[in-house]
Design a protein around this motif. Structure first.
Motif, PDB file in Angstrom:
ATOM      1  N   UNK A   1     -19.593   4.756   2.313  1.00  0.00           N
ATOM      2  CA  UNK A   1     -18.759   4.276   1.195  1.00  0.00           C
ATOM      3  C   UNK A   1     -18.993   5.134  -0.037  1.00  0.00           C
ATOM      4  N   UNK A   2     -20.294   5.332  -0.336  1.00  0.00           N
ATOM      5  CA  UNK A   2     -20.647   6.066  -1.550  1.00  0.00           C
ATOM      6  C   UNK A   2     -20.130   7.503  -1.482  1.00  0.00           C
ATOM      7  N   UNK A   3     -20.377   8.156  -0.340  1.00  0.00           N
ATOM      8  CA  UNK A   3     -19.987   9.571  -0.264  1.00  0.00           C
ATOM      9  C   UNK A   3     -18.467   9.709  -0.311  1.00  0.00           C
ATOM     10  N   UNK A   4     -17.761   8.776   0.360  1.00  0.00           N
ATOM     11  CA  UNK A   4     -16.296   8.847   0.334  1.00  0.00           C
ATOM     12  C   UNK A   4     -15.769   8.581  -1.069  1.00  0.00           C
ATOM     13  N   UNK A   5     -16.371   7.620  -1.728  1.00  0.00           N
ATOM     14  CA  UNK A   5     -15.929   7.280  -3.082  1.00  0.00           C
ATOM     15  C   UNK A   5     -16.178   8.426  -4.050  1.00  0.00           C
ATOM     16  N   UNK A   6     -17.367   9.041  -3.913  1.00  0.00           N
ATOM     17  CA  UNK A   6     -17.704  10.142  -4.829  1.00  0.00           C
ATOM     18  C   UNK A   6     -16.745  11.313  -4.677  1.00  0.00           C
ATOM     19  N   UNK A   7     -16.231  11.507  -3.455  1.00  0.00           N
ATOM     20  CA  UNK A   7     -15.324  12.644  -3.224  1.00  0.00           C
ATOM     21  C   UNK A   7     -13.870  12.217  -3.256  1.00  0.00           C
ATOM     22  N   UNK A   8     -13.630  11.023  -3.702  1.00  0.00           N
ATOM     23  CA  UNK A   8     -12.265  10.481  -3.791  1.00  0.00           C
ATOM     24  C   UNK A   8     -11.515  10.550  -2.463  1.00  0.00           C
ATOM     25  N   UNK A   9     -12.271  10.413  -1.354  1.00  0.00           N
ATOM     26  CA  UNK A   9     -11.603  10.380  -0.048  1.00  0.00           C
ATOM     27  C   UNK A   9     -11.273   8.923   0.266  1.00  0.00           C
ATOM     28  N   UNK A  10     -10.152   8.449  -0.287  1.00  0.00           N
ATOM     29  CA  UNK A  10      -9.882   7.019  -0.210  1.00  0.00           C
ATOM     30  C   UNK A  10      -9.556   6.555   1.206  1.00  0.00           C
ATOM     31  N   UNK A  11      -8.963   7.427   2.022  1.00  0.00           N
ATOM     32  CA  UNK A  11      -8.670   7.022   3.412  1.00  0.00           C
ATOM     33  C   UNK A  11      -9.980   6.765   4.156  1.00  0.00           C
ATOM     34  N   UNK A  12     -10.964   7.630   3.944  1.00  0.00           N
ATOM     35  CA  UNK A  12     -12.273   7.459   4.578  1.00  0.00           C
ATOM     36  C   UNK A  12     -12.936   6.169   4.054  1.00  0.00           C
ATOM     37  N   UNK A  13     -12.827   6.023   2.739  1.00  0.00           N
ATOM     38  CA  UNK A  13     -13.405   4.841   2.101  1.00  0.00           C
ATOM     39  C   UNK A  13     -12.816   3.558   2.700  1.00  0.00           C
TER      40      UNK A  13
ATOM     41  N   UNK B   1       0.831  -1.200   0.000  1.00  0.00           N
ATOM     42  CA  UNK B   1       0.000   0.000   0.000  1.00  0.00           C
ATOM     43  C   UNK B   1       0.870   1.256   0.000  1.00  0.00           C
ATOM     44  N   UNK B   2       1.908   1.257   0.851  1.00  0.00           N
ATOM     45  CA  UNK B   2       2.825   2.406   0.886  1.00  0.00           C
ATOM     46  C   UNK B   2       3.465   2.612  -0.479  1.00  0.00           C
ATOM     47  N   UNK B   3       3.918   1.516  -1.072  1.00  0.00           N
ATOM     48  CA  UNK B   3       4.615   1.611  -2.357  1.00  0.00           C
ATOM     49  C   UNK B   3       3.686   2.167  -3.429  1.00  0.00           C
ATOM     50  N   UNK B   4       2.446   1.647  -3.466  1.00  0.00           N
ATOM     51  CA  UNK B   4       1.480   2.092  -4.463  1.00  0.00           C
ATOM     52  C   UNK B   4       1.149   3.567  -4.246  1.00  0.00           C
ATOM     53  N   UNK B   5       1.033   3.948  -2.967  1.00  0.00           N
ATOM     54  CA  UNK B   5       0.753   5.343  -2.622  1.00  0.00           C
ATOM     55  C   UNK B   5       1.892   6.245  -3.098  1.00  0.00           C
ATOM     56  N   UNK B   6       3.136   5.779  -2.906  1.00  0.00           N
ATOM     57  CA  UNK B   6       4.304   6.590  -3.275  1.00  0.00           C
ATOM     58  C   UNK B   6       4.384   6.765  -4.791  1.00  0.00           C
ATOM     59  N   UNK B   7       4.060   5.682  -5.534  1.00  0.00           N
ATOM     60  CA  UNK B   7       4.208   5.767  -6.983  1.00  0.00           C
ATOM     61  C   UNK B   7       2.995   6.391  -7.658  1.00  0.00           C
ATOM     62  N   UNK B   8       1.763   6.125  -7.152  1.00  0.00           N
ATOM     63  CA  UNK B   8       0.576   6.542  -7.901  1.00  0.00           C
ATOM     64  C   UNK B   8      -0.274   7.592  -7.189  1.00  0.00           C
ATOM     65  N   UNK B   9       0.052   7.895  -5.973  1.00  0.00           N
ATOM     66  CA  UNK B   9      -0.652   8.981  -5.306  1.00  0.00           C
ATOM     67  C   UNK B   9      -1.832   8.548  -4.456  1.00  0.00           C
ATOM     68  N   UNK B  10      -2.378   9.517  -3.716  1.00  0.00           N
ATOM     69  CA  UNK B  10      -3.442   9.268  -2.739  1.00  0.00           C
ATOM     70  C   UNK B  10      -4.722   8.739  -3.373  1.00  0.00           C
ATOM     71  N   UNK B  11      -4.971   9.082  -4.611  1.00  0.00           N
ATOM     72  CA  UNK B  11      -6.225   8.717  -5.243  1.00  0.00           C
ATOM     73  C   UNK B  11      -6.307   7.207  -5.489  1.00  0.00           C
ATOM     74  N   UNK B  12      -5.176   6.616  -5.872  1.00  0.00           N
ATOM     75  CA  UNK B  12      -5.160   5.183  -6.156  1.00  0.00           C
ATOM     76  C   UNK B  12      -5.114   4.378  -4.861  1.00  0.00           C
TER      77      UNK B  12
END
Lengths: 292, 279
Positions: free
Chosen positions: A244-256, A59-70
């Motif tokens: 889930x829906x509201x977090x996903x719609x706002x791209x708040x992946x940590x909340x999701x 997860x850390x690696x993916x976050x570092x390479x692709x950002x918070x959204x992914x």
């Protein structure tokens, strides 16, 4: 097997104190077996911990390479979880979800078992209704959501109906199958001793079907959680599905992710609880399958 | 009394088919069982032994002929108790609970049921296991519970369907003895199904030898051995050996008449051993 081979090796040439020697031999056998079991358990837990670490690292690696959204950083997810639990968002959502889940499951359990008993106990009813039950069971539960919205609206009662619709058929089918497949030998035994139909049914066939009914309930509970989230996502947003829906719609992946973890735990706990009930109330079936 | 002399069970020209009449299970079966008599039904597999038991119990009705138990068409109930090849205990009930099930069907109240169940378990030596579950017991112990359950309803007729066939030789030996002992104390009639010739001669007063496909009576023989047999093993007696030989010869005769031997080979392992004048 290895323990048994080890015994004669330990046996002394003179059998003067046989009792003590025998006791210590069995002690070492027990000791070895315990050590072997412990080693195996440690290995399993060790690999599991390693997998969790690898997952977090990924997860850390993916976050570092692709950002918070992914992929959110695990520590962000943790921080967000603590925040959501402490400000009451999570508890409120969990309460809403559990209400829908609980009522929907309760409704599907009572109707499923009642109709299942009828279908399994009366061969004629079972044969007549079999194709209808199969057709309903084979239709994806989500297909009925538009209809349910038209009939029941968008709020709790409609969501409960969605959950009921998803969970009732596995419970019903397992109950009916359990009763109609009741042990023929035991039924004949009951008849031979003069049991009448009702006695046979309640004292032989239904208890014999109990393990099957309980596994129907376990499957139904698992499907109930799915139904709850789907209802909350597609109807008036509420509960954990709504979060889930509201977090996903706002791209708040940590909340999701924080919500996903709660759902994971919820589902696991629910299944574990019903598995416990299964072993508790259908002890004989479990110990039969354990007796190798 | 006159009633004690008249047969308890009587079968007259009884026939029964299965699978819409395709399979002829038994044909023209006639025999009587007197009160307190120990009768064995013996024969190779496929001779309808179990079918006859189920007819006597009233679980099925004959297609032809007449089955009478105590002068009426039989109905399952407390006068007839069955012991099966497997114990057929309900795994969700305790050992005592299984016996109480049968007693409840007789209409006993809870207290009577509990006392009776414990007494019967004592009689088969399993009092300490009253609260155990069937799966915690060995096969022999389970079969004892099955026997206790059948005896608990104080039946006039005890029907036994190869009750010892699935047990190991030693357990079988012990249980046979216990059965004889209980029978000598209680004197109910016993109809005992077996494919073991020696067992039939050892236990019964009369043997109904059946031939297979469809099941018919081949011969009915009286077994005249000194009682009580559970105290003195009759097996070394010349009369015992003679009876056994006689029955074996009848079965060899069946083989000569074209009864399939493979069936017999499975049921009678000793048939393969070379003996003089086989056939």
């Amino acid at each position: 097997m290895t323990e048994e081979l080890a015994t004669p090796v330990n046996r002394p040439e003179t059998l003067l104190p046989p009792k003590v020697e025998k006791a210590s031999a069995t002690n070492t056998i027990a000791e070895r077996a315990r050590k072997r079991r412990l080693r195996e358990r440690n290995l399993v837990v060790g690999v599991q911990v390693a997998l969790v670490i690898a997952l977090l690292a990924g997860m850390y690696a993916l976050n570092a390479t692709s950002g918070n959204l992914v992929m959110p950083r695990p520590d962000d997810v943790l921080r967000r979880s603590i925040q959501m639990w402490s400000d009451g968002t999570m508890i409120r959502a969990l309460g809403e979800s559990l209400t829908v889940l609980g009522l929907g499951f309760l409704l599907s359990a009572t109707t499923g078992i009642a109709v299942g008993v009828l279908l399994g106990g009366f061969r004629f009813v079972g044969r007549v209704l079999d194709p209808f039950v199969n057709a309903m069971n084979s239709t994806p539960g989500a297909a009925f959501i538009p209809l349910i919205i038209v009939w029941f609206g968008l709020y709790s009662e409609a969501k409960i109906v969605v959950v009921w619709n998803a969970a009732v058929f596995p419970i019903l089918i397992n109950t009916a199958a359990g009763i109609s497949n009741a042990n023929k030998d035991l039924v004949e035994m009951g008849r031979a001793f003069g049991a009448k139909r009702a006695t046979l049914f309640w004292n032989v066939m239904v208890p014999d079907a109990l393990p099957s009914i309980l596994s129907g309930l376990r499957i139904g509970a698992a499907i109930s959680t799915v139904g709850t989230v789907i209802a909350e996502l597609t109807m008036a947003q509420s509960g954990l599905g709504g979060l889930l829906a509201s977090a996903g719609n706002r791209f708040q992946m940590d909340k999701y992710f924080a919500v996903v973890i709660v759902l994971m735990v919820l589902g696991t706990l629910l299944t574990a609880l019903l598995r416990y009930a299964e072993t508790r109330f259908a002890r004989w079936r479990v110990s039969l399958s354990d007796n190798r | 009394m006159d009633a004690s002399l008249s047969p308890l069970i009587s079968l007259r020209h009884v026939g029964k088919s299965f699978k819409d009449g395709e399979v002829r299970a038994i044909e023209d079966i006639s025999f009587d069982v007197r009160p307190g008599e120990f009768v064995s039904l013996v024969g190779p597999s496929g001779c309808g032994k179990t079918t006859i038991l189920r007819l006597i119990n009233g679980l099925i009705t004959p297609d032809e002929g007449e089955v009478r138990v105590m002068g009426a068409a039989p109905e399952p109930g407390p006068d007839l108790a069955m012991v099966f090849q497997s114990a057929r205990l309900m795994p969700w009930r305790t050992v005592a609970g299984n016996i109480e099930f049968a007693l409840a069907l007789r209409g006993l109240n809870r207290k009577e049921r509990q006392e009776r169940a414990l007494a019967l378990l004592g009689a088969v030596g399993l009092r300490d296991f009253a609260n155990a579950y069937p799966h915690e017991l060995s096969g022999g112990m389970q079969q004892r519970v099955g026997l206790a359950r059948a005896l608990s309803v104080e039946p006039k007729v005890l029907l036994m369907d190869e009750p010892f066939a699935a047990l190991d030789a030693m357990t079988r030996e012990v249980l046979r003895n216990e059965l004889l002992q209980m029978w000598s104390e209680r004197r109910m009639a016993i109809v005992f199904v077996t494919h073991d010739i020696e067992e039939a001669v050892l236990l019964s007063q009369r043997i109904v030898l059946l031939r297979p496909r469809p099941g018919r009576v081949d011969e009915i023989v009286d077994v005249d051995l000194p009682e009580p047999r559970w105290q003195k093993d009759p097996r070394p007696l010349p009369a015992f050996i003679e009876m056994r030989e006689h029955l074996w010869n009848r079965i060899r005769g069946m083989a000569a008449d074209g009864v399939e031997l493979e069936e017999l080979a499975g049921a009678f392992p000793r048939l393969g051993t070379p003996e003089k004048g086989a056939r």
